[in-house]
Design a protein around this motif. Structure first.
Motif, PDB file in Angstrom:
ATOM      1  N   TYR A  43      -3.945  15.387  -7.785  1.00 49.56           N
ATOM      2  CA  TYR A  43      -4.121  15.535  -6.337  1.00 49.56           C
ATOM      3  C   TYR A  43      -5.035  16.723  -6.028  1.00 49.56           C
ATOM      4  CZ  TYR A  43      -2.493  16.679  -1.505  1.00 49.56           C
ATOM      5  OH  TYR A  43      -2.394  16.975  -0.166  1.00 49.56           O
ATOM      6  N   HIS A  44      -4.938  17.783  -6.836  1.00 51.28           N
ATOM      7  CA  HIS A  44      -5.640  19.026  -6.563  1.00 51.28           C
ATOM      8  C   HIS A  44      -6.939  19.215  -7.337  1.00 51.28           C
ATOM      9  CE1 HIS A  44      -2.827  20.919  -3.865  1.00 51.28           C
ATOM     10  NE2 HIS A  44      -1.836  20.911  -4.732  1.00 51.28           N
ATOM     11  N   ASP A  45      -7.115  18.537  -8.445  1.00 53.33           N
ATOM     12  CA  ASP A  45      -8.245  18.823  -9.329  1.00 53.33           C
ATOM     13  C   ASP A  45      -9.571  18.502  -8.654  1.00 53.33           C
ATOM     14  OD1 ASP A  45     -10.113  18.872 -11.594  1.00 53.33           O
ATOM     15  OD2 ASP A  45      -8.332  18.817 -12.852  1.00 53.33           O
ATOM     16  N   ALA A  46     -10.499  19.452  -8.672  1.00 53.29           N
ATOM     17  CA  ALA A  46     -11.812  19.258  -8.050  1.00 53.29           C
ATOM     18  C   ALA A  46     -12.818  18.613  -8.992  1.00 53.29           C
ATOM     19  CB  ALA A  46     -12.356  20.599  -7.563  1.00 53.29           C
ATOM     20  N   VAL A  92       4.982   6.193   1.716  1.00 54.15           N
ATOM     21  CA  VAL A  92       4.355   7.459   1.341  1.00 54.15           C
ATOM     22  C   VAL A  92       5.288   8.164   0.358  1.00 54.15           C
ATOM     23  CG1 VAL A  92       3.406   9.658   2.112  1.00 54.15           C
ATOM     24  CG2 VAL A  92       3.229   7.640   3.591  1.00 54.15           C
ATOM     25  N   LEU A  93       4.738   8.563  -0.787  1.00 55.16           N
ATOM     26  CA  LEU A  93       5.511   9.182  -1.857  1.00 55.16           C
ATOM     27  C   LEU A  93       5.163  10.670  -1.908  1.00 55.16           C
ATOM     28  CD1 LEU A  93       4.822   6.378  -4.488  1.00 55.16           C
ATOM     29  CD2 LEU A  93       6.872   6.640  -3.062  1.00 55.16           C
ATOM     30  N   MET A  94       6.101  11.502  -1.505  1.00 58.11           N
ATOM     31  CA  MET A  94       5.867  12.945  -1.424  1.00 58.11           C
ATOM     32  C   MET A  94       6.572  13.655  -2.575  1.00 58.11           C
ATOM     33  SD  MET A  94       3.865  13.229   1.146  1.00 58.11           S
ATOM     34  CE  MET A  94       3.851  15.028   1.138  1.00 58.11           C
ATOM     35  N   THR A  95       5.791  14.181  -3.509  1.00 59.55           N
ATOM     36  CA  THR A  95       6.380  14.891  -4.641  1.00 59.55           C
ATOM     37  C   THR A  95       7.087  16.158  -4.188  1.00 59.55           C
ATOM     38  OG1 THR A  95       4.325  16.124  -5.073  1.00 59.55           O
ATOM     39  CG2 THR A  95       4.623  14.000  -6.209  1.00 59.55           C
ATOM     40  N   HIS A  96       6.553  16.782  -3.150  1.00 59.14           N
ATOM     41  CA  HIS A  96       7.205  17.905  -2.483  1.00 59.14           C
ATOM     42  C   HIS A  96       6.530  18.072  -1.121  1.00 59.14           C
ATOM     43  CE1 HIS A  96       3.794  19.643  -4.616  1.00 59.14           C
ATOM     44  NE2 HIS A  96       3.901  20.766  -3.937  1.00 59.14           N
ATOM     45  N   LEU A  97       6.996  19.033  -0.344  1.00 61.44           N
ATOM     46  CA  LEU A  97       6.600  19.068   1.058  1.00 61.44           C
ATOM     47  C   LEU A  97       5.946  20.385   1.482  1.00 61.44           C
ATOM     48  CD1 LEU A  97       9.782  17.230   2.326  1.00 61.44           C
ATOM     49  CD2 LEU A  97       7.458  16.310   2.409  1.00 61.44           C
ATOM     50  N   HIS A  98       5.346  21.086   0.530  1.00 63.80           N
ATOM     51  CA  HIS A  98       4.548  22.256   0.891  1.00 63.80           C
ATOM     52  C   HIS A  98       3.433  21.816   1.829  1.00 63.80           C
ATOM     53  CE1 HIS A  98       5.749  24.654  -2.985  1.00 63.80           C
ATOM     54  NE2 HIS A  98       6.733  24.564  -2.106  1.00 63.80           N
ATOM     55  N   PHE A  99       2.963  22.734   2.671  1.00 66.59           N
ATOM     56  CA  PHE A  99       2.021  22.350   3.723  1.00 66.59           C
ATOM     57  C   PHE A  99       0.766  21.681   3.188  1.00 66.59           C
ATOM     58  CE2 PHE A  99       0.332  26.508   2.590  1.00 66.59           C
ATOM     59  CZ  PHE A  99      -1.041  26.307   2.667  1.00 66.59           C
ATOM     60  N   ASP A 100       0.297  22.090   1.993  1.00 68.89           N
ATOM     61  CA  ASP A 100      -0.948  21.521   1.479  1.00 68.89           C
ATOM     62  C   ASP A 100      -0.765  20.090   0.990  1.00 68.89           C
ATOM     63  OD1 ASP A 100       0.606  22.677  -0.596  1.00 68.89           O
ATOM     64  OD2 ASP A 100      -1.128  22.730  -1.935  1.00 68.89           O
ATOM     65  N   HIS A 101       0.468  19.638   0.897  1.00 66.51           N
ATOM     66  CA  HIS A 101       0.769  18.247   0.570  1.00 66.51           C
ATOM     67  C   HIS A 101       1.219  17.460   1.795  1.00 66.51           C
ATOM     68  CE1 HIS A 101       0.932  18.357  -3.992  1.00 66.51           C
ATOM     69  NE2 HIS A 101       0.719  19.612  -3.655  1.00 66.51           N
ATOM     70  N   ALA A 102       1.852  18.147   2.756  1.00 66.49           N
ATOM     71  CA  ALA A 102       2.549  17.456   3.840  1.00 66.49           C
ATOM     72  C   ALA A 102       1.868  17.513   5.203  1.00 66.49           C
ATOM     73  CB  ALA A 102       3.972  18.015   3.976  1.00 66.49           C
ATOM     74  N   CYS A 103       0.838  18.332   5.361  1.00 63.35           N
ATOM     75  CA  CYS A 103       0.223  18.438   6.692  1.00 63.35           C
ATOM     76  C   CYS A 103      -0.372  17.106   7.161  1.00 63.35           C
ATOM     77  CB  CYS A 103      -0.857  19.517   6.695  1.00 63.35           C
ATOM     78  SG  CYS A 103      -0.230  21.167   7.081  1.00 63.35           S
ATOM     79  N   GLY A 104      -0.756  16.265   6.223  1.00 59.85           N
ATOM     80  CA  GLY A 104      -1.329  14.982   6.597  1.00 59.85           C
ATOM     81  C   GLY A 104      -0.329  13.967   7.103  1.00 59.85           C
ATOM     82  N   LEU A 105       0.955  14.303   7.060  1.00 60.96           N
ATOM     83  CA  LEU A 105       1.986  13.372   7.528  1.00 60.96           C
ATOM     84  C   LEU A 105       2.038  13.275   9.052  1.00 60.96           C
ATOM     85  CD1 LEU A 105       4.953  14.297   5.147  1.00 60.96           C
ATOM     86  CD2 LEU A 105       3.565  12.217   5.069  1.00 60.96           C
ATOM     87  N   ASN A 155       0.839  -1.197   0.000  1.00 64.53           N
ATOM     88  CA  ASN A 155       0.000   0.000   0.000  1.00 64.53           C
ATOM     89  C   ASN A 155       0.874   1.248   0.000  1.00 64.53           C
ATOM     90  OD1 ASN A 155      -2.548  -1.411   0.256  1.00 64.53           O
ATOM     91  ND2 ASN A 155      -2.007  -1.788   2.400  1.00 64.53           N
ATOM     92  N   TYR A 156       0.802   1.986  -1.106  1.00 62.43           N
ATOM     93  CA  TYR A 156       1.543   3.237  -1.241  1.00 62.43           C
ATOM     94  C   TYR A 156       0.558   4.394  -1.165  1.00 62.43           C
ATOM     95  CZ  TYR A 156       5.086   0.155  -3.358  1.00 62.43           C
ATOM     96  OH  TYR A 156       5.982  -0.844  -3.597  1.00 62.43           O
ATOM     97  N   LEU A 157       0.985   5.500  -0.577  1.00 65.42           N
ATOM     98  CA  LEU A 157       0.165   6.696  -0.549  1.00 65.42           C
ATOM     99  C   LEU A 157       0.898   7.800  -1.296  1.00 65.42           C
ATOM    100  CD1 LEU A 157      -2.612   7.360   0.725  1.00 65.42           C
ATOM    101  CD2 LEU A 157      -1.367   8.536   2.550  1.00 65.42           C
ATOM    102  N   ILE A 158       0.230   8.390  -2.286  1.00 64.99           N
ATOM    103  CA  ILE A 158       0.793   9.502  -3.043  1.00 64.99           C
ATOM    104  C   ILE A 158       0.268  10.800  -2.434  1.00 64.99           C
ATOM    105  CG2 ILE A 158       0.975  10.605  -5.307  1.00 64.99           C
ATOM    106  CD1 ILE A 158       0.418   7.844  -6.562  1.00 64.99           C
ATOM    107  N   GLU A 159       1.152  11.579  -1.799  1.00 62.44           N
ATOM    108  CA  GLU A 159       0.820  12.782  -1.045  1.00 62.44           C
ATOM    109  C   GLU A 159       0.071  12.399   0.239  1.00 62.44           C
ATOM    110  OE1 GLU A 159       2.584  14.665  -2.722  1.00 62.44           O
ATOM    111  OE2 GLU A 159       1.960  14.966  -4.786  1.00 62.44           O
TER     112      GLU A 159
END
Length: 284
Positions: free
Chosen positions: A257-260, A107-120, A62-66
Motif C-alpha cells: 500500500y505504501h511502497d513508492a 472495504v478491507l481495513m488492516t488498521h485505521l490510522h489516518f493514512d489508511h482510513a481518511c479515504g473512508l 469488488n473489494y477495496l484494500i485500504e
C-alpha cells in the motif's frame, strides 16, 4: 494503473495519494547507513510513501484494500508535516475502470490510522463528513475498531472521529480471523497497532499476502526492521517472521500500500526476490 493476477483474484492499484515521512521513524532503530541502501530519501531525510488502495476483484465482487488518505481533510500544517504531495483521486481511478464508489462491495481495513482510513469519508460541510463507499461492508478487527473510538494517549492523534463516525453502521468486526470470501482471509496480528490485521489469499498454488504496515515497503523485508511508529514492535517482529516464512514456503506475492517503487514482490523459499510488479513513477 498497475495490475496483478493471482489465481481467481485480479488486483489493480488505485491512486490514493502520497506522503513523505521521516526515514528514521519508518525504519526505527535501523541505522540510516543501512536502510538508505534499500530505499531513497530526500534532503530532509524523508522517504516517499504511497497510500494507494488496491482494488481486488474476486468472484464478481469488488473489494477495496485500504482507502487512501482522502481529499481536503488536511490542514496546511498537516500537509507540510506529513509531506503530502498529492491527495486521493480514488474516484477518478475507479472511473477509468468504469466503476464508481457505489460499486465497491467490501472495504478491507488492516488498521485505521489516518493514512489508511481518511479515504473512508469525505467532507461535505465545515464540520460534517459522510461515508464514501456507502454500499460497502467495512471489515476491521474488533480490537482496532475499539481503539479507533477510544484511542490511548499515544494513538489519539492518528485515530480521527471524522473517519469513524460516518461509517459506524457499515462496520463488521472479527476477533482472530475471518474468511471474507473463498480463499480470502483477514487475520489479526497486532504489532503496528494493537488491532492490526493482514490479508491472505490462497487459490491452489497461487497466493498473495498483504502485510500492510508490518512490511510497509519492500525495504522492510528484514524481519527485525520495525517502524518507530509501531505500538508493539516486538509483536511486529514475531508476526513478520512467521508470515514471511509462510509466504516464502508458498512463493507468495507480497502486496504493498505504501511502497513508492514496487506494487508487489514475490520471493522464493530462501527469501530471494523472483518476481516483481514495479510502480510506474511520476514526478510531482
Amino acid at each position: 494503473m498497475e495490475k496483478l493476477k493471482v489465481g481467481r483474484a485480479s488486483l489493480t492499484w488505485l491512486n490514493g495519494g502520497v506522503t513523505h515521512l521521516d526515514g528514521g521513524a519508518m525504519f526505527g532503530v535501523v541505522p540510516k547507513a543501512l536502510w538508505s541502501k534499500f530505499y531513497p530519501h530526500n534532503e530532509k531525510n524523508q522517504i516517499e510513501l504511497r497510500t494507494d488502495p488496491i482494488l481486488l476483484q474476486l468472484d464478481g465482487k469488488n473489494y477495496l484494500i485500504e482507502s487512501g488518505i482522502g481529499k481536503d481533510k488536511f490542514t496546511d500544517k498537516q500537509i507540510r508535516n506529513f509531506g503530502v504531495a498529492e491527495q486521493s483521486s480514488v474516484e477518478e481511478s475507479l472511473r477509468e475502470l468504469n466503476l464508481t464508489v457505489e460499486d465497491i462491495d467490501v472495504v478491507l481495513m488492516t488498521h485505521l490510522h489516518f493514512d489508511h482510513a481518511c479515504g473512508l469519508t469525505k467532507k461535505i460541510g465545515e464540520d460534517e463528513f459522510k461515508t464514501v463507499f456507502r454500499n460497502a461492508t467495512i471489515y476491521t478487527s474488533a480490537i482496532e475498531w475499539n481503539e479507533m473510538r477510544n484511542p490511548n494517549i499515544r494513538s489519539v492523534n492518528t485515530y480521527w472521529e471524522s473517519n469513524w463516525q460516518p461509517i459506524e453502521d457499515q462496520v463488521e468486526t472479527f476477533a482472530d480471523e475471518i474468511e471474507i470470501a473463498k480463499g480470502l482471509r483477514m487475520i489479526y496480528t497486532g504489532g503496528h497497532s494493537d488491532g492490526h490485521a493482514i490479508l491472505v489469499f490462497e487459490d491452489g498454488e497461487d497466493s498473495f499476502i498483504h502485510m500492510a504496515d508490518l512490511m510497509a515497503t519492500h525495504a522492510h523485508q528484514n524481519k527485525l526492521w520495525a517502524m518507530a511508529y509501531d505500538d508493539y514492535p516486538v509483536t511486529s517482529v514475531h508476526e513478520k517472521e512467521s508470515w514471511m516464512e509462510y509466504g516464502y514456503s508458498k512463493e507468495a506475492w507480497y502486496t504493498f500500500y505504501h511502497d513508492a517503487y514496487y506494487r508487489a514482490v514475490k520471493f522464493d523459499h530462501t527469501g530471494k526476490k523472483i518476481d516483481e510488479v514495479k510502480r510506474v513513477r511520476y514526478e510531482y
